[in-house]
Scaffold this motif. Structure first.
Motif, PDB file in Angstrom:
ATOM      1  N   THR A 147       0.848  -1.169   0.000  1.00  0.00           N
ATOM      2  CA  THR A 147       0.000   0.000   0.000  1.00  0.00           C
ATOM      3  C   THR A 147       0.896   1.236   0.000  1.00  0.00           C
ATOM      4  N   TRP A 148       0.668   2.139  -0.936  1.00  0.00           N
ATOM      5  CA  TRP A 148       1.467   3.362  -1.031  1.00  0.00           C
ATOM      6  C   TRP A 148       1.032   4.392  -0.010  1.00  0.00           C
ATOM      7  N   ALA A 149       2.005   5.095   0.558  1.00  0.00           N
ATOM      8  CA  ALA A 149       1.728   6.224   1.434  1.00  0.00           C
ATOM      9  C   ALA A 149       1.105   7.336   0.592  1.00  0.00           C
ATOM     10  N   PRO A 150       0.279   8.193   1.182  1.00  0.00           N
ATOM     11  CA  PRO A 150      -0.360   9.259   0.423  1.00  0.00           C
ATOM     12  C   PRO A 150       0.629  10.186  -0.300  1.00  0.00           C
ATOM     13  N   ASP A 151       1.831  10.362   0.245  1.00  0.00           N
ATOM     14  CA  ASP A 151       2.806  11.244  -0.407  1.00  0.00           C
ATOM     15  C   ASP A 151       3.538  10.563  -1.564  1.00  0.00           C
ATOM     16  N   GLY A 152       3.330   9.248  -1.743  1.00  0.00           N
ATOM     17  CA  GLY A 152       3.951   8.517  -2.839  1.00  0.00           C
ATOM     18  C   GLY A 152       5.434   8.228  -2.686  1.00  0.00           C
ATOM     19  N   ARG A 153       6.001   8.525  -1.531  1.00  0.00           N
ATOM     20  CA  ARG A 153       7.436   8.319  -1.320  1.00  0.00           C
ATOM     21  C   ARG A 153       7.783   6.934  -0.791  1.00  0.00           C
ATOM     22  N   HIS A 154       6.827   6.277  -0.129  1.00  0.00           N
ATOM     23  CA  HIS A 154       7.061   4.958   0.462  1.00  0.00           C
ATOM     24  C   HIS A 154       5.889   4.039   0.174  1.00  0.00           C
TER      25      HIS A 154
ATOM     26  N   ALA B 140      -3.542  -0.981   6.444  1.00  0.00           N
ATOM     27  CA  ALA B 140      -4.140   0.242   5.907  1.00  0.00           C
ATOM     28  C   ALA B 140      -3.329   1.435   6.386  1.00  0.00           C
ATOM     29  N   ILE B 141      -3.313   2.489   5.579  1.00  0.00           N
ATOM     30  CA  ILE B 141      -2.621   3.728   5.914  1.00  0.00           C
ATOM     31  C   ILE B 141      -3.672   4.822   6.065  1.00  0.00           C
ATOM     32  N   SER B 142      -3.520   5.639   7.099  1.00  0.00           N
ATOM     33  CA  SER B 142      -4.473   6.728   7.299  1.00  0.00           C
ATOM     34  C   SER B 142      -4.371   7.729   6.147  1.00  0.00           C
ATOM     35  N   PRO B 143      -5.455   8.436   5.865  1.00  0.00           N
ATOM     36  CA  PRO B 143      -5.451   9.383   4.748  1.00  0.00           C
ATOM     37  C   PRO B 143      -4.369  10.455   4.845  1.00  0.00           C
ATOM     38  N   ASP B 144      -3.993  10.834   6.066  1.00  0.00           N
ATOM     39  CA  ASP B 144      -2.942  11.841   6.220  1.00  0.00           C
ATOM     40  C   ASP B 144      -1.546  11.228   6.255  1.00  0.00           C
ATOM     41  N   GLY B 145      -1.454   9.894   6.180  1.00  0.00           N
ATOM     42  CA  GLY B 145      -0.165   9.205   6.144  1.00  0.00           C
ATOM     43  C   GLY B 145       0.542   9.082   7.476  1.00  0.00           C
ATOM     44  N   ARG B 146      -0.111   9.440   8.558  1.00  0.00           N
ATOM     45  CA  ARG B 146       0.536   9.417   9.873  1.00  0.00           C
ATOM     46  C   ARG B 146       0.467   8.068  10.579  1.00  0.00           C
ATOM     47  N   PHE B 147      -0.523   7.240  10.241  1.00  0.00           N
ATOM     48  CA  PHE B 147      -0.751   6.000  10.972  1.00  0.00           C
ATOM     49  C   PHE B 147      -0.904   4.807  10.043  1.00  0.00           C
ATOM     50  N   ILE B 148      -0.569   3.628  10.583  1.00  0.00           N
ATOM     51  CA  ILE B 148      -0.773   2.342   9.930  1.00  0.00           C
ATOM     52  C   ILE B 148      -1.660   1.520  10.858  1.00  0.00           C
ATOM     53  N   ALA B 149      -2.616   0.832  10.289  1.00  0.00           N
ATOM     54  CA  ALA B 149      -3.424  -0.120  11.056  1.00  0.00           C
ATOM     55  C   ALA B 149      -3.188  -1.498  10.466  1.00  0.00           C
TER      56      ALA B 149
END
Length: 87
Positions: free
Chosen positions: A1-8, A41-50
């Motif tokens: 799953t890609w982070a919202p910023d697309g870097r990771h 799952a990654i939070s929409p703001d990219g701060r958290f992983i569940a």
């Protein structure tokens, strides 16, 4: 799953190892959240992983992959997610 910023990108294997990988393919970090983990799952703001290991759900800091909170469940966790309106 890609982070919202697309870097990771975050991956999870059958043994419960979550990895944070750069778009160039370098593994930055990894954390073992436990056997039986089937979802991420990654939070929409990219701060958290569940994620959901057997019998629990876990919330992690997306940058450090440090577990922040565990939630006991009555059985297997097949899906986790975040409300898109939470930022």
């Amino acid at each position: 799953t890609w982070a919202p910023d697309g870097r990771h990108v975050y991956t999870i294997d059958n043994h419960g190892l979550i990895r944070r990988i750069t778009r160039e393919g370098r593994v930055v970090q990894g954390v073992d959240v436990g056997e039986g983990t089937q979802t991420l799952a990654i939070s929409p703001d990219g701060r958290f992983i569940a994620s959901g290991p057997e019998g629990a759900a876990v919330l992690l800091d997306a940058t450090s992959l440090t577990p922040l909170q565990d939630f006991d469940t009555a059985g297997s966790v097949y899906s986790v997610g975040f409300d898109p309106s939470t930022g």
